[in-house]
Scaffold this motif. Structure first.
Motif, PDB file in Angstrom:
ATOM      1  N   UNK A  78       7.129 -17.728  -1.820  1.00 37.61           N
ATOM      2  CA  UNK A  78       5.731 -17.324  -1.700  1.00 37.61           C
ATOM      3  C   UNK A  78       5.369 -16.383  -2.834  1.00 37.61           C
ATOM      4  N   UNK A  79       4.100 -16.405  -3.216  1.00 37.24           N
ATOM      5  CA  UNK A  79       3.602 -15.484  -4.241  1.00 37.24           C
ATOM      6  C   UNK A  79       2.188 -15.037  -3.874  1.00 37.24           C
ATOM      7  N   UNK A  80       1.889 -13.789  -4.215  1.00 35.72           N
ATOM      8  CA  UNK A  80       0.534 -13.278  -4.096  1.00 35.72           C
ATOM      9  C   UNK A  80       0.025 -13.041  -2.689  1.00 35.72           C
ATOM     10  N   UNK A  81       0.912 -12.857  -1.724  1.00 37.77           N
ATOM     11  CA  UNK A  81       0.470 -12.650  -0.346  1.00 37.77           C
ATOM     12  C   UNK A  81      -0.283 -11.321  -0.210  1.00 37.77           C
ATOM     13  N   UNK A  82      -1.365 -11.337   0.550  1.00 34.17           N
ATOM     14  CA  UNK A  82      -2.110 -10.099   0.808  1.00 34.17           C
ATOM     15  C   UNK A  82      -1.355  -9.260   1.843  1.00 34.17           C
ATOM     16  N   UNK A  83      -1.856  -8.058   2.110  1.00 33.34           N
ATOM     17  CA  UNK A  83      -1.157  -7.140   3.036  1.00 33.34           C
ATOM     18  C   UNK A  83      -1.010  -7.742   4.433  1.00 33.34           C
ATOM     19  N   UNK A  84      -2.036  -8.443   4.904  1.00 38.34           N
ATOM     20  CA  UNK A  84      -1.958  -9.067   6.226  1.00 38.34           C
ATOM     21  C   UNK A  84      -0.782 -10.043   6.285  1.00 38.34           C
ATOM     22  N   UNK A  85      -0.666 -10.912   5.278  1.00 39.56           N
ATOM     23  CA  UNK A  85       0.389 -11.915   5.297  1.00 39.56           C
ATOM     24  C   UNK A  85       1.765 -11.295   5.103  1.00 39.56           C
ATOM     25  N   UNK A  86       1.874 -10.289   4.248  1.00 39.37           N
ATOM     26  CA  UNK A  86       3.155  -9.609   4.066  1.00 39.37           C
ATOM     27  C   UNK A  86       3.584  -8.957   5.380  1.00 39.37           C
ATOM     28  N   UNK A  87       2.647  -8.290   6.050  1.00 40.47           N
ATOM     29  CA  UNK A  87       2.961  -7.666   7.340  1.00 40.47           C
ATOM     30  C   UNK A  87       3.343  -8.712   8.377  1.00 40.47           C
TER      31      UNK A  87
END
Length: 113
Positions: A78-87
């Motif tokens: 994965x690349x470029x995930x926003x904070x919601x997706x990282x969390x």
């Protein structure tokens, strides 16, 4: 959810997702991943920079694809995930299962090592 696939180098596909990935749009993702899994050694970077939302159905599509890809000697990151997706990935324990990079170029560069 909208999706585009571009090839980087001759052996890496970048799947860029935008919008929302949920039960309604997951079948489209399944179809796209199935096409990419037809490659001799699938190497896929999923660009999440424009994806606003992902539910458990979307996550399951990635998990299933990764299992097939790994068995065939390829990889999915994965690349470029926003904070919601990282969390989300951290919360469900998938950040240990998937490589997550800040940018698409970082993911592609890591694959060359």
């Amino acid at each position: 959810m909208q999706a585009t696939v571009t090839d980087h180098r001759t052996d890496v596909a970048v799947l860029r997702l935008s919008g929302e990935l949920d039960a309604d749009t997951a079948p489209k993702l399944h179809d796209l991943l199935a096409d990419l899994l037809e490659r001799p050694v699938p190497r896929i970077v999923v660009d999440l920079s424009a994806l606003n939302f992902c539910d458990s159905v979307g996550l399951s599509a990635f998990i299933t694809a990764k299992q097939v890809i790994t068995a065939r000697g390829g990889w999915l990151s994965f690349a470029g995930a926003n904070h919601f997706l990282v969390d989300l990935l951290d919360t469900v324990g998938l950040s240990r299962y998937f490589a997550i990079f800040p940018e698409v170029d970082d993911a592609i560069a890591a694959a060359q090592i």
